[in-house]
Each structure stands twice: as C-alpha cells, then as structure tokens.
Write a protein that holds these residues in place. Structure first.
Motif, PDB file in Angstrom:
ATOM      1  N   TRP A  23       1.108  -0.995   0.032  1.00 21.99           N
ATOM      2  CA  TRP A  23      -0.517  -0.211  -0.313  1.00 21.99           C
ATOM      3  C   TRP A  23       1.076   1.148   0.156  1.00 21.99           C
ATOM      4  CZ3 TRP A  23      -3.900  -1.711   4.791  1.00 21.99           C
ATOM      5  CH2 TRP A  23      -4.944  -2.564   4.367  1.00 21.99           C
ATOM      6  N   ARG A  24       0.728   2.524  -1.235  1.00 20.57           N
ATOM      7  CA  ARG A  24       1.673   2.886  -1.453  1.00 20.57           C
ATOM      8  C   ARG A  24       1.117   4.980  -0.899  1.00 20.57           C
ATOM      9  NH1 ARG A  24       6.482   2.344   0.845  1.00 20.57           N
ATOM     10  NH2 ARG A  24       7.198   0.630  -0.245  1.00 20.57           N
ATOM     11  N   LYS A  25       1.378   5.207  -0.674  1.00 20.69           N
ATOM     12  CA  LYS A  25       0.700   7.220  -0.580  1.00 20.69           C
ATOM     13  C   LYS A  25      -0.825   7.190  -0.294  1.00 20.69           C
ATOM     14  CE  LYS A  25       4.688   8.788  -2.020  1.00 20.69           C
ATOM     15  NZ  LYS A  25       5.464   7.552  -2.295  1.00 20.69           N
ATOM     16  N   LEU A  26      -0.912   6.771   1.045  1.00 16.27           N
ATOM     17  CA  LEU A  26      -2.120   6.865   2.132  1.00 16.27           C
ATOM     18  C   LEU A  26      -2.774   7.741   2.084  1.00 16.27           C
ATOM     19  CD1 LEU A  26       0.009   3.350   2.617  1.00 16.27           C
ATOM     20  CD2 LEU A  26      -2.619   2.859   3.385  1.00 16.27           C
ATOM     21  N   ALA A  27      -3.928   8.259   1.658  1.00 19.02           N
ATOM     22  CA  ALA A  27      -4.207   9.460   1.960  1.00 19.02           C
ATOM     23  C   ALA A  27      -5.370   9.448   3.227  1.00 19.02           C
ATOM     24  CB  ALA A  27      -4.256  10.910   0.448  1.00 19.02           C
ATOM     25  N   PHE A  28      -5.212  10.286   4.166  1.00 16.73           N
ATOM     26  CA  PHE A  28      -6.320   9.947   4.866  1.00 16.73           C
ATOM     27  C   PHE A  28      -7.191  11.565   4.892  1.00 16.73           C
ATOM     28  CE2 PHE A  28      -3.241   6.639   6.406  1.00 16.73           C
ATOM     29  CZ  PHE A  28      -4.257   5.498   6.550  1.00 16.73           C
ATOM     30  N   ALA A  29      -8.270  11.030   5.292  1.00 21.07           N
ATOM     31  CA  ALA A  29      -8.812  12.796   5.634  1.00 21.07           C
ATOM     32  C   ALA A  29      -9.724  12.055   7.294  1.00 21.07           C
ATOM     33  CB  ALA A  29      -9.409  13.597   4.579  1.00 21.07           C
ATOM     34  N   ASN A  30      -9.580  12.896   8.474  1.00 21.52           N
ATOM     35  CA  ASN A  30     -10.446  12.280   9.438  1.00 21.52           C
ATOM     36  C   ASN A  30     -11.324  13.383   9.730  1.00 21.52           C
ATOM     37  OD1 ASN A  30      -8.374   9.408   9.356  1.00 21.52           O
ATOM     38  ND2 ASN A  30      -7.122  11.618   9.681  1.00 21.52           N
ATOM     39  N   TYR A  31     -12.451  12.490  10.446  1.00 22.39           N
ATOM     40  CA  TYR A  31     -13.732  13.687  10.366  1.00 22.39           C
ATOM     41  C   TYR A  31     -14.328  12.998  12.348  1.00 22.39           C
ATOM     42  CZ  TYR A  31     -13.764  14.330   5.869  1.00 22.39           C
ATOM     43  OH  TYR A  31     -14.123  15.138   4.302  1.00 22.39           O
ATOM     44  N   PRO A  32     -14.554  13.630  12.757  1.00 21.25           N
ATOM     45  CA  PRO A  32     -15.661  13.139  14.414  1.00 21.25           C
ATOM     46  C   PRO A  32     -16.751  13.280  14.077  1.00 21.25           C
ATOM     47  CG  PRO A  32     -13.852  14.519  14.785  1.00 21.25           C
ATOM     48  CD  PRO A  32     -14.045  15.059  13.451  1.00 21.25           C
ATOM     49  N   VAL A  33     -17.012  11.864  13.721  1.00 15.90           N
ATOM     50  CA  VAL A  33     -18.440  11.877  13.857  1.00 15.90           C
ATOM     51  C   VAL A  33     -19.936  11.443  14.913  1.00 15.90           C
ATOM     52  CG1 VAL A  33     -18.335  10.832  11.351  1.00 15.90           C
ATOM     53  CG2 VAL A  33     -18.664   9.328  13.097  1.00 15.90           C
ATOM     54  N   ASP A  34     -20.825  11.715  14.974  1.00 18.53           N
ATOM     55  CA  ASP A  34     -21.639  10.948  15.801  1.00 18.53           C
ATOM     56  C   ASP A  34     -21.368   9.713  15.771  1.00 18.53           C
ATOM     57  OD1 ASP A  34     -24.402  10.421  17.536  1.00 18.53           O
ATOM     58  OD2 ASP A  34     -25.502  11.557  16.885  1.00 18.53           O
ATOM     59  N   PRO A  35     -21.286   8.813  16.890  1.00 20.74           N
ATOM     60  CA  PRO A  35     -21.766   6.983  17.314  1.00 20.74           C
ATOM     61  C   PRO A  35     -22.157   7.000  16.919  1.00 20.74           C
ATOM     62  CG  PRO A  35     -20.566   8.118  18.781  1.00 20.74           C
ATOM     63  CD  PRO A  35     -21.427   9.471  18.339  1.00 20.74           C
ATOM     64  N   ALA A  36     -23.862   7.756  16.623  1.00 15.03           N
ATOM     65  CA  ALA A  36     -25.431   7.167  16.417  1.00 15.03           C
ATOM     66  C   ALA A  36     -25.188   6.538  14.694  1.00 15.03           C
ATOM     67  CB  ALA A  36     -26.243   7.768  16.651  1.00 15.03           C
ATOM     68  N   VAL A  37     -24.367   7.355  13.910  1.00 17.36           N
ATOM     69  CA  VAL A  37     -23.888   7.119  12.569  1.00 17.36           C
ATOM     70  C   VAL A  37     -23.613   5.962  12.428  1.00 17.36           C
ATOM     71  CG1 VAL A  37     -23.175   8.273  10.378  1.00 17.36           C
ATOM     72  CG2 VAL A  37     -24.051  10.217  12.232  1.00 17.36           C
ATOM     73  N   LEU A  38     -22.444   5.472  13.028  1.00 11.90           N
ATOM     74  CA  LEU A  38     -22.159   4.798  12.663  1.00 11.90           C
ATOM     75  C   LEU A  38     -22.669   3.275  13.274  1.00 11.90           C
ATOM     76  CD1 LEU A  38     -18.504   5.436  12.774  1.00 11.90           C
ATOM     77  CD2 LEU A  38     -19.774   5.871  10.557  1.00 11.90           C
ATOM     78  N   GLN A  39     -23.401   3.152  14.505  1.00  9.92           N
ATOM     79  CA  GLN A  39     -23.499   1.833  15.068  1.00  9.92           C
ATOM     80  C   GLN A  39     -24.061   1.143  14.294  1.00  9.92           C
ATOM     81  OE1 GLN A  39     -22.388   1.675  18.906  1.00  9.92           O
ATOM     82  NE2 GLN A  39     -23.469  -0.192  17.910  1.00  9.92           N
ATOM     83  N   PRO A  40     -25.311   1.343  13.615  1.00 15.59           N
ATOM     84  CA  PRO A  40     -25.892   0.213  12.249  1.00 15.59           C
ATOM     85  C   PRO A  40     -24.741  -1.126  11.650  1.00 15.59           C
ATOM     86  CG  PRO A  40     -26.707   2.168  12.167  1.00 15.59           C
ATOM     87  CD  PRO A  40     -26.034   3.142  12.871  1.00 15.59           C
ATOM     88  N   TYR A  41     -23.902   0.070  11.625  1.00 16.96           N
ATOM     89  CA  TYR A  41     -22.412  -1.374  11.025  1.00 16.96           C
ATOM     90  C   TYR A  41     -21.449  -1.634  11.468  1.00 16.96           C
ATOM     91  CZ  TYR A  41     -23.858   2.867   6.317  1.00 16.96           C
ATOM     92  OH  TYR A  41     -24.984   2.843   5.953  1.00 16.96           O
ATOM     93  N   VAL A  42     -21.232  -1.430  12.559  1.00 17.73           N
ATOM     94  CA  VAL A  42     -20.897  -2.253  13.781  1.00 17.73           C
ATOM     95  C   VAL A  42     -21.154  -3.937  13.944  1.00 17.73           C
ATOM     96  CG1 VAL A  42     -19.665  -2.840  15.870  1.00 17.73           C
ATOM     97  CG2 VAL A  42     -20.826  -0.169  15.154  1.00 17.73           C
ATOM     98  N   PRO A  43     -20.405  -4.846  13.147  1.00 13.96           N
ATOM     99  CA  PRO A  43     -20.544  -5.903  13.389  1.00 13.96           C
ATOM    100  C   PRO A  43     -19.967  -6.463  14.921  1.00 13.96           C
ATOM    101  CG  PRO A  43     -18.197  -5.220  11.765  1.00 13.96           C
ATOM    102  CD  PRO A  43     -18.671  -3.650  12.689  1.00 13.96           C
TER     103      PRO A  43
END
Length: 236
Positions: free
Chosen positions: A8-28
């Motif tokens: 994996w080369r030249k990994l560009a990251f943009a990082n956003y704090p988000v409301d946990p409720a947005v991600l909770q439905p995707y938690v395995p």
C-alpha cells in the motif's frame, strides 16, 4: 500463507469526528466502536495497491490499482486483550475482479468505478491525488505535502488512525468475519494543503451527506509499506 500480499503506497487520510449513532448500525457482531480522546472517527482513505499477489500468485492485469474507501474504527475484547480494527463502509476500486473476490470471500463492500491517480514529486513539495468517477462526475482527494517524511508520534491521532491491524465485516446480526492486516509502523509526510471535492451522499449513501459540509480535524499522508491480509475467521 497470507490470503493476499501487496504494497500500500501513498495513503491519503482525511479524518472526521462523527456522532457514534451514525456508525452504530454498521458495527459488526462481536465488536464495539473504538474512540480516541472521546471521539469516534470516520476516515476517507485513498491509496495505491501495487505488487499484488493472491495466495502467492500475481494475477495478470490486477497487480496495481487505486482504492478509495471510507472506514471507521472498532475493537474486540479477547482473552489476551483488545484487538483494534477497521470496518469499511465502502471500498472503491477500478477492477471488477477485485470487487468480486473481496465481496464474495470477505463479505466486504467493494464497488467498481473508473479511477485514476497522480503523484508529482518536487524538491520543496509533493502532490498526491486520487480520483474516482461516480454518476458522470469525477470525485477528487488531493494533498500537497512536504517531500520529507517524519515518524508517527506516539499517542497521537495519527497513531490511532493508522495502528489498527484487524479488519471486520458483518455477515449477519450474529456473525462477522475477522482478518489480520500486517504492516510496519508508517512514516508520514506533513500536509501543506489539501482538496476534497467529494459528494459523500452520492458515493457512500445519503446518511453520509453531512460530510459534504464538514471539515476533517486532520489530513495526512502515509508512505505505506508491504502488507499482508491473512485468512479470515468467523465470529459467531
């Protein structure tokens, strides 16, 4: 034997704090959201896959390609401690065969779209750009960086984002896949400027359209390294 070896080369990251409720439905199943200093993060990540081998064998015309994904961070408690990992909302690549294998074998969320990238190296500044075409429109994530890399600081946000060595994918409400990703600690290039022209709602679903007007708390570029993706295990 690893399922996949590559760089994996030249990994560009943009990082956003988000409301946990947005991600909770995707938690395995078997995992929980991972936080850094009380914040839950979602990252846009673009990079180049190269020197790709599947079960030790290079696949013709599939040894180098771009990927752009959005991902978030989870952890799983085990008898030996916490395993810290990532979950992908969607991974975009330009090769249909990659999408088929990843979605079929690992139950990931790959999508095939036209993609391209540019790398420009200068004495005072480098430029890295990843683009993908959705609904006739090119989406862009580009960075202007120092040409000199520096170590990741211990205890930093950058360390939290990059030092997650497990992948998790939901199979059902009571089952998920777990796999290990190995790589050394990466070097970073300080970012001078960046451009994010991405319609998050179009590319990743309407629940992420709020990111169109959000600003990342950090943007950085990692040099990357050789990596392995190990065979999956089922959690149930």
């Amino acid at each position: 034997m690893p399922f996949l070896t590559a760089e994996w080369r030249k990994l560009a990251f943009a990082n956003y704090p988000v409301d946990p409720a947005v991600l909770q439905p995707y938690v395995p199943f078997g995992t929980e959201l991972d936080f850094w200093q009380g914040r839950c993060y979602l990252s846009l990540v673009g990079f180049l896959f190269t020197r790709v081998r599947l079960l030790g064998i290079p696949v013709p015309f599939h040894t180098e390609f771009e990927e752009v994904n959005i991902r978030f961070y989870v952890r799983r408690k085990t008898a030996s401690g916490w395993k810290r990992g990532v979950v992908f909302i969607r991974e975009i690549v330009p090769k249909a065969a990659i999408t088929f294998v990843a979605n079929t074998v690992y139950n990931e969320n790959y999508q095939t779209l036209p993609m391209r990238h540019r790398w420009i190296n200068g004495e005072e500044q480098n430029m890295v750009e990843y683009q993908w075409k959705k609904a006739g429109n090119w989406q862009t994530f580009s960075l202007e960086t120092s040409p000199i890399s520096v170590p990741i600081q211990y205890g930093s946000e950058e360390e939290f984002i990059t030092e997650h060595y497990w992948g998790y994918a939901a199979v059902s409400d009571q089952k998920s896949n777990e796999y290990e990703v190995t790589h050394p600690r990466w070097q970073l290039y300080p970012v001078h400027n960046y451009t994010i022209e991405v319609d998050y709602g179009l590319c990743y679903g309407p629940e992420f359209s709020f990111l169109n007007s959000a600003s990342p708390t950090s943007v950085f570029l990692a040099e990357g390294s050789a990596i392995t993706v190990e065979p999956k295990a089922a959690l149930k």
